[in-house]
Design an enzyme around this catalytic site. Structure first.
Site, short mmCIF file in Angstrom:
data_model
loop_
_atom_site.label_atom_id
_atom_site.label_comp_id
_atom_site.label_asym_id
_atom_site.label_seq_id
_atom_site.Cartn_x
_atom_site.Cartn_y
_atom_site.Cartn_z
N GLU A 169 -67.40 -10.21 -7.86
CA GLU A 169 -68.26 -11.27 -7.26
C GLU A 169 -68.88 -12.18 -8.34
OE1 GLU A 169 -70.48 -10.22 -4.23
OE2 GLU A 169 -69.02 -9.53 -2.89
N GLU A 191 -63.87 -5.65 -0.26
CA GLU A 191 -64.76 -5.00 0.39
C GLU A 191 -64.85 -5.77 1.81
OE1 GLU A 191 -68.73 -5.84 -1.71
OE2 GLU A 191 -67.95 -5.27 -3.62
C1 PNW Z 1 -71.42 -7.47 -2.46
N1 PNW Z 1 -74.69 -12.93 -0.84
O1 PNW Z 1 -72.69 -8.25 -2.52
C2 PNW Z 1 -71.39 -6.66 -3.58
O2 PNW Z 1 -69.96 -6.72 -4.31
C3 PNW Z 1 -71.67 -5.13 -3.30
O3 PNW Z 1 -72.22 -4.44 -4.59
C4 PNW Z 1 -72.79 -5.29 -2.24
O4 PNW Z 1 -73.34 -4.04 -1.94
C5 PNW Z 1 -72.29 -5.71 -0.87
O5 PNW Z 1 -71.61 -6.92 -0.97
C6 PNW Z 1 -73.09 -5.83 0.22
O6 PNW Z 1 -74.37 -6.75 -0.14
C7 PNW Z 1 -73.18 -9.41 -2.18
O7 PNW Z 1 -75.86 -13.25 -0.72
C8 PNW Z 1 -74.44 -9.70 -2.09
O8 PNW Z 1 -73.79 -13.79 -0.24
C9 PNW Z 1 -75.04 -10.95 -1.74
C10 PNW Z 1 -74.08 -11.64 -1.17
C11 PNW Z 1 -72.71 -11.37 -0.89
C12 PNW Z 1 -72.28 -10.19 -1.27
#
Ligand code: PNW
Length: 455
Positions: free
Chosen positions: A165, A349
């Site tokens: 990401e 994921e």
């Molecule tokens: C992902 N957003 O994070 C990460 O790859 C993981 O480490 C995390 O635990 C998981 O999703 C759940 O949050 C994100 O704000 C964090 O759009 C923030 C966002 C999207 C994904």
């Protein structure tokens, strides 16, 4: 529920180093930017930090035993850069590599395919002190780190992800400041964007030179963007955000095209590119991993690029207040295949945060079961329609450190008691295990997992 998955489809689960391991100083390791960020007041909910996390660093054998019991085909984990090159540079710390070496061997012993992510946000603090991703040498740092890990593990790990990401760590880490390193600095973000683009391609090149048989890819979070109304201004604002969020990295990497969005987003800070840098950034990969959670609803608010109105999600939502929209998973898979294919795809994921009560060693997380069932159904449909989806990873194996939310948000298919470190497989974990077993037995239908889970 129909189960149209090929025999070699990989059902897995994913974690990341900082979120589960703990022990930032073990065997010569040094802190990452997340250790530093957690010390900042109000940066992380309840002042939580990653010093112990799930204590996976010590309990990894127990966690791998859980993976085996869940009958997972694959496990996606990430390597903590500060264990491998604690100061960011210099010779690799062999003791740091030993941890992932033994983890890999045990996975293979259990017939579980490892998928390794090189960067899941835990940059060595020493490198941040030099400027982090905004430093022009950061692509070299990343290539050196890649070489250190691949020299040890490319003979046994078949699936490699360079970045997890990139948009999230760039935007939340350097534009809004909600994640480490916690900057609100568009000039820094703009340079980092360029260097991460180059770092990925250098890393891919390094990986290819270490082994000819591995598959190399990326994991990006992709969301459907939905305008709040049919008003032209809302539609325009939505497409701006879609480009910024979904294509800022993928277009340069996979289409050799630089979206106007970069100029708009970074304005006068947009970095200059030479022709050769641009073509250096564009890189062939073997697979694209998609992290999918929810759609975003957007309204026009101002003509300033990043000032759009994020509309509240439509219920139902998860504990993250993220809208549940399983069809969106199909939409993003189809979109990625059409735009960037032909290319193998993985859902690297997908999952949801819910807190469910624990009683007598049982966690009745029916809402999570429904979430997984509905999203896996979309995967099955994608496979039926000819989209080359090769695997699916449930986020996450364990309840863990959910970044700025600390331990309050629970994504695991396995419950973790953070005071005793006891693990309990949730009912969603058993559901997933049974689904995997049904596919392996050649069943094309999953006997509806009725809510008997209510005991
Ligand atoms: C992902 N957003 O994070 C990460 O790859 C993981 O480490 C995390 O635990 C998981 O999703 C759940 O949050 C994100 O704000 C964090 O759009 C923030 C966002 C999207 C994904």
């Amino acid at each position: 529920m129909s189960l149209n998955f090929p025999d070699n489809f990989l059902f897995g689960s994913a974690t990341s180093s900082f979120q589960i391991e703990g022990h930032p100083h073990a065997k010569g390791a040094q802190p990452s930017i997340w250790n530093t960020f957690c010390k900042k007041k109000f940066a992380v909910k309840n002042g939580h930090n990653g010093t112990i996390a799930c204590n996976h660093y010590e309990l990894w054998e127990k966690d791998l035993e859980i993976i085996r019991r869940l009958n997972l085909d694959s496990y996606r984990f990430s390597v903590a850069w500060p264990r491998i090159l604690p100061a960011g540079e210099g010779p690799p710390n062999e003791k740091g590599l030993d941890f992932y070496d033994q983890l890999t061997d045990r996975l293979l012993e259990y017939d579980v395919t490892p998928m390794l992510t090189l960067y899941h946000w835990d940059l060595p603090e020493h490198l941040q002190a030099k400027g982090g991703w905004a430093h022009p040498q950061s692509p070299d740092w990343f290539a050196n780190y890649t070489r250190a890990v691949a020299s040890r593990l490319a003979d046994r790990v078949p699936l490699w992800v360079t970045f997890n990401e990139p948009w999230v760590f760039l935007h939340l880490g350097m534009v809004t400041g909600e994640h480490a390193p916690g900057y609100r600095d568009p000039a820094h973000a703009a340079m980092a964007w360029k260097h991460v683009l180059l770092a990925h391609s250098r890393s891919v090149e390094t990986l290819r030179s270490c082994s000819e048989s591995i598959e190399v890819g990326l994991a990006c979070n992709i969301s459907p963007f939905i305008p709040a109304s049919s008003d032209e201004k809302d539609i325009e604002a939505t497409s701006r955000m879609e480009a910024y969020h979904n294509r800022l990295f993928l277009d340069p990497w996979l289409k050799d095209s630089f979206p106007d969005v970069a100029d708009h987003a970074f304005g006068r800070y947009t970095p200059a590119w030479t022709e050769s840098e641009r073509s250096e950034a564009a890189t062939e990969i073997d697979f694209l991993g998609i992290n999918y959670y929810s759609p975003n609803r957007i309204a026009h608010q101002s003509d300033t690029f990043l000032e759009v109105g994020i509309r509240p999600p439509k219920p139902p939502v998860t504990d993250m207040n993220w809208e549940i929209y399983p069809e969106g998973l199909y939409e993003v898979l189809e979109w990625a295949f059409e735009r960037y294919g032909p290319l193998d795809l993985y859902v690297t994921e997908n999952g949801c945060a819910y807190t469910d009560s624990v009683g007598n060693g049982i966690v009745k997380d029916n809402r999570r079961i429904h979430y997984f069932k509905n999203h896996l159904e979309q995967c099955s449909k994608a496979v039926s329609d000819g989209i080359p989806l090769k695997g699916y990873y449930a986020w996450s194996l364990l309840d863990n450190f959910e970044w700025s939310f600390g331990y309050e948000k629970r994504f695991g298919i396995v419950h973790v008691d953070f005071s005793t470190q006891q693990r309990i497989i949730k009912n969603s974990g058993y559901f997933y295990r049974d689904l995997i077993t049904s596919v392996k037995e050649g069943k094309k239908e999953l006997v509806p997992y009725e809510d008997p889970i209510i005991f």
